[in-house]
Structures are given as structure tokens and as C-alpha cells.
Write a protein that holds these residues in place. Structure first.
Motif, PDB file in Angstrom:
ATOM      1  N   ALA A  88       0.832  -1.207   0.000  1.00 14.38           N
ATOM      2  CA  ALA A  88       0.000   0.000   0.000  1.00 14.38           C
ATOM      3  C   ALA A  88       0.866   1.257   0.000  1.00 14.38           C
ATOM      4  CB  ALA A  88      -0.922  -0.004   1.215  1.00 14.38           C
ATOM      5  N   PHE A  89       1.939   1.230   0.797  1.00 15.95           N
ATOM      6  CA  PHE A  89       2.861   2.372   0.823  1.00 15.95           C
ATOM      7  C   PHE A  89       3.493   2.579  -0.554  1.00 15.95           C
ATOM      8  CE2 PHE A  89       4.087   3.496   5.411  1.00 15.95           C
ATOM      9  CZ  PHE A  89       2.797   3.235   5.863  1.00 15.95           C
ATOM     10  N   ALA A  90       3.810   1.474  -1.234  1.00 21.52           N
ATOM     11  CA  ALA A  90       4.429   1.571  -2.553  1.00 21.52           C
ATOM     12  C   ALA A  90       3.489   2.242  -3.549  1.00 21.52           C
ATOM     13  CB  ALA A  90       4.825   0.178  -3.055  1.00 21.52           C
ATOM     14  N   VAL A  91       2.197   1.930  -3.461  1.00 20.11           N
ATOM     15  CA  VAL A  91       1.216   2.547  -4.360  1.00 20.11           C
ATOM     16  C   VAL A  91       1.143   4.056  -4.105  1.00 20.11           C
ATOM     17  CG1 VAL A  91      -1.238   2.700  -4.955  1.00 20.11           C
ATOM     18  CG2 VAL A  91      -0.160   0.463  -4.649  1.00 20.11           C
ATOM     19  N   VAL A  92       1.051   4.434  -2.829  1.00 19.98           N
ATOM     20  CA  VAL A  92       0.964   5.856  -2.485  1.00 19.98           C
ATOM     21  C   VAL A  92       2.222   6.589  -2.929  1.00 19.98           C
ATOM     22  CG1 VAL A  92       0.820   7.513  -0.592  1.00 19.98           C
ATOM     23  CG2 VAL A  92      -0.603   5.458  -0.560  1.00 19.98           C
ATOM     24  N   ASN A  93       3.378   5.995  -2.673  1.00 20.80           N
ATOM     25  CA  ASN A  93       4.638   6.640  -3.047  1.00 20.80           C
ATOM     26  C   ASN A  93       4.794   6.746  -4.560  1.00 20.80           C
ATOM     27  OD1 ASN A  93       5.589   7.138  -0.416  1.00 20.80           O
ATOM     28  ND2 ASN A  93       6.371   5.060  -0.235  1.00 20.80           N
ATOM     29  N   LYS A  94       4.218   5.786  -5.284  1.00 18.53           N
ATOM     30  CA  LYS A  94       4.258   5.875  -6.746  1.00 18.53           C
ATOM     31  C   LYS A  94       3.411   7.042  -7.237  1.00 18.53           C
ATOM     32  CE  LYS A  94       3.553   3.259 -11.002  1.00 18.53           C
ATOM     33  NZ  LYS A  94       3.132   1.963 -11.612  1.00 18.53           N
ATOM     34  N   VAL A  95       2.243   7.221  -6.611  1.00 22.93           N
ATOM     35  CA  VAL A  95       1.402   8.380  -6.954  1.00 22.93           C
ATOM     36  C   VAL A  95       2.181   9.667  -6.728  1.00 22.93           C
ATOM     37  CG1 VAL A  95      -0.683   9.671  -6.370  1.00 22.93           C
ATOM     38  CG2 VAL A  95      -0.754   7.170  -6.434  1.00 22.93           C
ATOM     39  N   GLN A  96       2.831   9.752  -5.558  1.00 15.96           N
ATOM     40  CA  GLN A  96       3.598  10.959  -5.250  1.00 15.96           C
ATOM     41  C   GLN A  96       4.731  11.177  -6.241  1.00 15.96           C
ATOM     42  OE1 GLN A  96       3.418  13.567  -2.327  1.00 15.96           O
ATOM     43  NE2 GLN A  96       4.222  14.196  -4.298  1.00 15.96           N
ATOM     44  N   SER A  97       5.387  10.097  -6.666  1.00 16.25           N
ATOM     45  CA  SER A  97       6.524  10.227  -7.583  1.00 16.25           C
ATOM     46  C   SER A  97       6.099  10.713  -8.973  1.00 16.25           C
ATOM     47  CB  SER A  97       7.256   8.884  -7.711  1.00 16.25           C
ATOM     48  OG  SER A  97       6.457   7.924  -8.401  1.00 16.25           O
ATOM     49  N   ILE A  98       4.863  10.421  -9.356  1.00 18.13           N
ATOM     50  CA  ILE A  98       4.364  10.857 -10.667  1.00 18.13           C
ATOM     51  C   ILE A  98       4.094  12.363 -10.664  1.00 18.13           C
ATOM     52  CG2 ILE A  98       2.409  10.672 -12.269  1.00 18.13           C
ATOM     53  CD1 ILE A  98       2.223   7.722 -11.490  1.00 18.13           C
ATOM     54  N   LEU A  99       3.702  12.889  -9.504  1.00 13.20           N
ATOM     55  CA  LEU A  99       3.379  14.306  -9.391  1.00 13.20           C
ATOM     56  C   LEU A  99       4.642  15.155  -9.306  1.00 13.20           C
ATOM     57  CD1 LEU A  99       0.550  13.965  -6.718  1.00 13.20           C
ATOM     58  CD2 LEU A  99       0.242  14.289  -9.176  1.00 13.20           C
ATOM     59  N   ASP A 100       4.494  16.421  -9.594  1.00 12.68           N
ATOM     60  CA  ASP A 100       5.584  17.369  -9.421  1.00 12.68           C
ATOM     61  C   ASP A 100       6.023  17.369  -7.960  1.00 12.68           C
ATOM     62  OD1 ASP A 100       6.493  20.290  -8.662  1.00 12.68           O
ATOM     63  OD2 ASP A 100       6.800  20.108 -10.831  1.00 12.68           O
ATOM     64  N   GLU A 101       7.321  17.561  -7.718  1.00 11.27           N
ATOM     65  CA  GLU A 101       7.846  17.478  -6.355  1.00 11.27           C
ATOM     66  C   GLU A 101       7.244  18.531  -5.419  1.00 11.27           C
ATOM     67  OE1 GLU A 101      11.914  20.094  -7.249  1.00 11.27           O
ATOM     68  OE2 GLU A 101      12.046  18.011  -6.635  1.00 11.27           O
ATOM     69  N   ASN A 102       6.697  19.600  -5.984  1.00 12.05           N
ATOM     70  CA  ASN A 102       6.075  20.639  -5.164  1.00 12.05           C
ATOM     71  C   ASN A 102       4.609  20.350  -4.862  1.00 12.05           C
ATOM     72  OD1 ASN A 102       8.409  22.296  -5.053  1.00 12.05           O
ATOM     73  ND2 ASN A 102       7.982  23.012  -7.130  1.00 12.05           N
ATOM     74  N   LEU A 103       4.082  19.277  -5.428  1.00 13.64           N
ATOM     75  CA  LEU A 103       2.690  18.900  -5.206  1.00 13.64           C
ATOM     76  C   LEU A 103       2.651  17.746  -4.212  1.00 13.64           C
ATOM     77  CD1 LEU A 103       1.516  19.098  -8.916  1.00 13.64           C
ATOM     78  CD2 LEU A 103       1.404  20.871  -7.167  1.00 13.64           C
ATOM     79  N   ILE A 104       2.093  17.974  -3.056  1.00 10.53           N
ATOM     80  CA  ILE A 104       2.184  17.042  -1.941  1.00 10.53           C
ATOM     81  C   ILE A 104       0.844  16.345  -1.708  1.00 10.53           C
ATOM     82  CG2 ILE A 104       2.807  16.777   0.486  1.00 10.53           C
ATOM     83  CD1 ILE A 104       5.071  17.776  -1.344  1.00 10.53           C
ATOM     84  N   ILE A 105       0.908  15.040  -1.434  1.00  8.28           N
ATOM     85  CA  ILE A 105      -0.287  14.283  -1.054  1.00  8.28           C
ATOM     86  C   ILE A 105      -0.119  13.742   0.355  1.00  8.28           C
ATOM     87  CG2 ILE A 105      -0.914  13.628  -3.411  1.00  8.28           C
ATOM     88  CD1 ILE A 105       0.291  10.860  -2.850  1.00  8.28           C
ATOM     89  N   ARG A 106      -1.251  13.466   0.990  1.00  8.05           N
ATOM     90  CA  ARG A 106      -1.271  12.819   2.297  1.00  8.05           C
ATOM     91  C   ARG A 106      -2.240  11.641   2.214  1.00  8.05           C
ATOM     92  NH1 ARG A 106       3.210  15.223   3.883  1.00  8.05           N
ATOM     93  NH2 ARG A 106       3.022  17.491   4.025  1.00  8.05           N
ATOM     94  N   SER A 107      -1.972  10.586   2.963  1.00 11.10           N
ATOM     95  CA  SER A 107      -2.869   9.434   2.902  1.00 11.10           C
ATOM     96  C   SER A 107      -2.865   8.666   4.212  1.00 11.10           C
ATOM     97  CB  SER A 107      -2.473   8.497   1.748  1.00 11.10           C
ATOM     98  OG  SER A 107      -1.172   7.993   1.953  1.00 11.10           O
ATOM     99  N   GLY A 108      -4.006   8.043   4.475  1.00 13.40           N
ATOM    100  CA  GLY A 108      -4.147   7.165   5.625  1.00 13.40           C
ATOM    101  C   GLY A 108      -4.454   5.756   5.159  1.00 13.40           C
ATOM    102  N   VAL A 109      -3.835   4.764   5.789  1.00 12.42           N
ATOM    103  CA  VAL A 109      -3.985   3.362   5.389  1.00 12.42           C
ATOM    104  C   VAL A 109      -4.391   2.535   6.606  1.00 12.42           C
ATOM    105  CG1 VAL A 109      -2.789   1.332   4.485  1.00 12.42           C
ATOM    106  CG2 VAL A 109      -2.240   3.595   3.572  1.00 12.42           C
ATOM    107  N   CYS A 110      -5.316   1.596   6.389  1.00 11.70           N
ATOM    108  CA  CYS A 110      -5.663   0.652   7.455  1.00 11.70           C
ATOM    109  C   CYS A 110      -5.984  -0.711   6.840  1.00 11.70           C
ATOM    110  CB  CYS A 110      -6.838   1.150   8.282  1.00 11.70           C
ATOM    111  SG  CYS A 110      -8.374   1.370   7.373  1.00 11.70           S
ATOM    112  N   LYS A 111      -5.879  -1.761   7.654  1.00  4.85           N
ATOM    113  CA  LYS A 111      -6.218  -3.103   7.198  1.00  4.85           C
ATOM    114  C   LYS A 111      -7.721  -3.214   6.982  1.00  4.85           C
ATOM    115  CE  LYS A 111      -2.489  -5.502   9.688  1.00  4.85           C
ATOM    116  NZ  LYS A 111      -2.202  -6.490  10.759  1.00  4.85           N
TER     117      LYS A 111
END
Length: 401
Positions: A222-245
Motif C-alpha cells: 500500500a505504501f508503494a502505491v501511495v509513493n508511486k502516486v507521489q513520484s508521478i506528481l511534481d515534487e512541489n505537489l504534496i499528497i497525504r494518505s491514511g492506510v488501514c487493514k
């Protein structure tokens, strides 16, 4: 036009004879047409073609080029090889072939692989029809294919009951407040679409948020998916996310837990927070309980009495309108139902120091539909009463329109 549903493309007569003698078809309606490379594209215009068996020619680059130019959702491509050359087969697979076999393969292998491709195509056609129907019903977004907010709760609540999904993760993903003025939710949606698998489930949520169900995956995945989303975006564009089982939790509980993790991600400036991991940290556990006690107090002394008082005050003032309201620790809802309009105000406690208020007037796509994040310390009877008064005025205006 031809009536055959399998097209064999080859410039080699010997290979043609071998395939035609070995590939015993299962149905009377199945038949094979043969074409050389030169005329292949012309014959592929036949809408009845389901399977293309493409024989490699001496110039392998020519074969790869043809695969690239004819790849279509209308049929599956099987690569027919003279020998098993790994690099060539992998390149062909990357370009979109579904399977492969050799001119020297046994008849049963040719048959099984061809039948599997028929099944794969039938499944793809069914999925395309189902997707088209969902779009016609307005359940999914035309551009992204994500489920729309209106259908979010019903659809996702059904998905999380699936035993195959319960081993996965639930993610709520949003733009950081600092980035909301710099780019749109559409930009984030495109990045998510590039990052998820075909069996992942994504829903658009109001306020620029997205719910993502990731079946059969652990925290690291799940972390890998979120980090991939962040990597596609411009470095100045920030995302936040919450994950649970997901486990055997209800959708309401998943929503609450994921929002709690998202709230912590926003406060700690982390890209992603895993709820179960944070809950195990003693200081964080005490911190959470402190705010939870504060919310419970607001629920008992502010939200519940204000909802009850407003229901009683307007039951006789709103003609032909049914007022429903309930309050619990998961969410509190104040709903207005008229024959021409339905609206609701929902309060969610995602954890820690804030509550979230969603105001939705069904059928409207306007500024009146909004999400507010309010500090717990600011929640008072006067403030909540004012918000409900404005909500009811908007509802009355919608009825008149």
C-alpha cells in the motif's frame, strides 16, 4: 469480408500447414483464415476476428512492428514462434501479445492456449460492457473509470465483504492543504490511475479525496502505491494518505480509521500513515484517547442536542419534508427528504483534533455541496446551529428551483 474468427498471419507455407493440421477447433462456428504479412491489416478489419495467430518472420523487428500496429481490444494475439527465444518473446509480450506457442508444439498445447485466449477475450468483452453500463448509469467517471461519490458507500461497502479483498488495505488519499491551490483533483486522479492495478477499486470523494481498495496486499504494498502516486506528481505537489487493514471491518469503520490515519499524516507532514502501526505507539495512543474523549463530550453535549432540537423546530415548518437524524461515534447525520430533493449534513470524526462536516444536496453540483474541517475546540451549539440553519435554507432553495 471473411467470416472466420481466427486469423493466421504467416509468410511461411510450411508453418501454415503445421498449424492448420494441429489446431482442431471445438465449435462448428470456429474457422481459420490465413493471410500473409502484406494483407494482414486489410483482413483484420473483419469484426468477427477474435484470435490472431501471428507467426514470426525472419526479420523479428518486422514482427514486433506489426504487433505494435495491429494491437487492439477487438482480439487477442498469439505469437507463433519457430523456437523459444526469451528476449524476443518478452518484447512481444510487452507490446501486447496474450500468449505464444511454437510451430512444433503438440496439438493439445495449441488448442489449450487458443481456447484460453477465447476465454480471456470473452471476459474482456464482458468487462467492457459492464463498464459501459456503469457509465450510462452514472456510477463511474467517464474519464478515469473511478466510482463516483454518489455511489461510493454502497459499492465499496459491498466490495469489502469479499473474502479476497479482506486481506488487503483501505486507503484514503488527499491533497495536502498547501497544494490545493496549485493543481486540481484531476491531476491527482490521473496519477492514481497510472499507479493502481486493474483489480484495485478507486472511488472519487468530495473535497479532492479518493478512496482506494487494494486487494491482497500488505502495508508495504500500500505504501508503494501511495509513493508511486507521489513520484508521478511534481515534487512541489504534496499528497497525504491514511492506510488501514480491511480484515472483517465494516465500511463505516474503515472510513473512520483511514481518516484517523490521514489526520495524523497531515499533522505530522508524512506522505502516508498506517493506522495499526501508529496505534501501537504509546504516546500516540494517549494522544488519540485525549481527543476521543473530547469528541465524545461534543457528541453528547453539542451534536446530539442540536440535531434533536433542529428536528423538532422544523418538522412543522418544512412542508412535505421528512426529517431524519441520528448520532453515534462513527458519524452523525441530519437528512431532509422531499419528493423533489434529498439533502444531508454528515459529521465524521476522523480522529485527533478535528471533525469533518459534509454537506450534500443530491443532484446538485455547486458550491453548496462542500466539506468543512473544524477544530474540536471550536465546535459549539451556536456554531453547529448556524451551520444547520444555512443547510436548511439551501435545501429550501433547491426545492423552489
Amino acid at each position: 469480408m471473411i467470416d472466420d474468427n481466427i486469423l493466421l498471419i504467416t509468410d511461411d507455407e510450411e508453418a501454415e500447414e503445421k498449424v492448420l493440421s494441429k489446431l482442431v477447433l471445438l465449435r462448428e462456428s470456429d474457422s481459420i483464415a490465413v493471410s500473409d504479412y502484406k494483407n494482414a491489416k486489410k483482413l483484420l478489419k473483419n469484426p468477427g476476428i477474435s484470435i490472431v495467430i501471428l507467426h514470426e518472420c525472419e526479420d523479428k523487428e518486422k514482427t514486433l512492428k506489426l504487433i505494435k500496429s495491429i494491437k487492439s481490444a477487438d482480439y487477442e494475439i498469439i505469437l507463433l514462434v519457430n523456437d523459444y527465444e526469451q528476449t524476443f518473446i518478452l518484447k512481444a509480450y510487452d507490446l501486447g501479445v496474450s500468449d505464444y506457442f511454437s510451430v512444433n508444439s503438440d496439438a493439445y498445447e495449441m488448442l489449450i492456449r487458443t481456447v484460453n485466449c477465447f476465454k480471456q477475450r470473452a471476459l474482456r468483452v464482458k468487462n467492457m460492457r459492464d463498464s459501459a453500463l456503469l457509465r450510462q448509469l452514472g456510477a463511474v467517471d467517464d474519464e478515469t473509470g473511478f466510482y463516483k461519490y454518489k455511489f461510493c458507500k454502497e459499492i465499496l461497502a459491498e466490495f469489502v465483504r469479499d473474502s479476497k479483498v479482506q486481506s488487503g488495505m483501505f486507503v484514503v488519499l488527499a491533497l495536502d492543504e498547501s497544494s490545493k491551490t496549485r493543481f486540481s483533483a484531476d491531476t491527482l486522479a490521473k496519477a492514481i490511475k497510472k499507479s493502481v492495478r486493474c483489480d484495485d477499486i478507486v472511488s472519487i470523494v468530495r473535497g479532492g479525496k479518493f478512496y482506494i481498495i487494494l486487494p491482497n496486499i500488505d502495508k508495504n504494498g500500500a505504501f508503494a502505491v501511495v509513493n508511486k502516486v507521489q513520484s508521478i506528481l511534481d515534487e512541489n505537489l504534496i499528497i497525504r494518505s491514511g492506510v488501514c487493514k480491511i480484515a472483517d471491518k465494516t465500511f463505516e469503520r474503515l472510513e473512520k480509521e483511514a481518516y484517523a490515519a490521514l489526520s495524523e499524516a497531515c499533522q505530522s507532514n508524512e506522505t502516508v500513515v498506517f493506522l495499526e502501526e501508529k496505534a501501537g505507539i504509546e504516546p500516540m495512543d494517549k494522544h488519540f484517547k485525549l481527543f476521543k474523549n473530547s469528541y465524545d463530550s461534543k457528541l453528547d453535549k453539542v451534536i446530539t442536542p442540536v440535531f434533536f432540537r433542529m428536528q423538532k423546530a422544523y418538522e412543522e415548518k418544512l412542508f412535505h419534508t421528512k426529517i431524519e437524524q441520528y448520532c453515534d461515534e462513527l458519524q452523525s447525520v441530519f437528512r431532509l427528504k422531499h419528493e423533489s430533493q434529498e439533502s444531508y449534513l454528515k459529521i465524521i470524526y476522523p480522529g485527533f483534533a478535528k471533525i469533518i462536516i459534509n454537506i450534500v444536496h443530491e443532484g446538485l453540483d455547486s458550491p453548496e455541496n462542500r466539506e468543512m474541517s473544524i477544530n474540536l475546540s471550536d465546535v459549539s451549539q451556536d456554531m453547529l446551529s448556524k451551520i444547520l440553519e444555512d443547510f436548511i435554507k439551501e435545501f429550501k432553495t433547491a426545492i423552489k428551483d
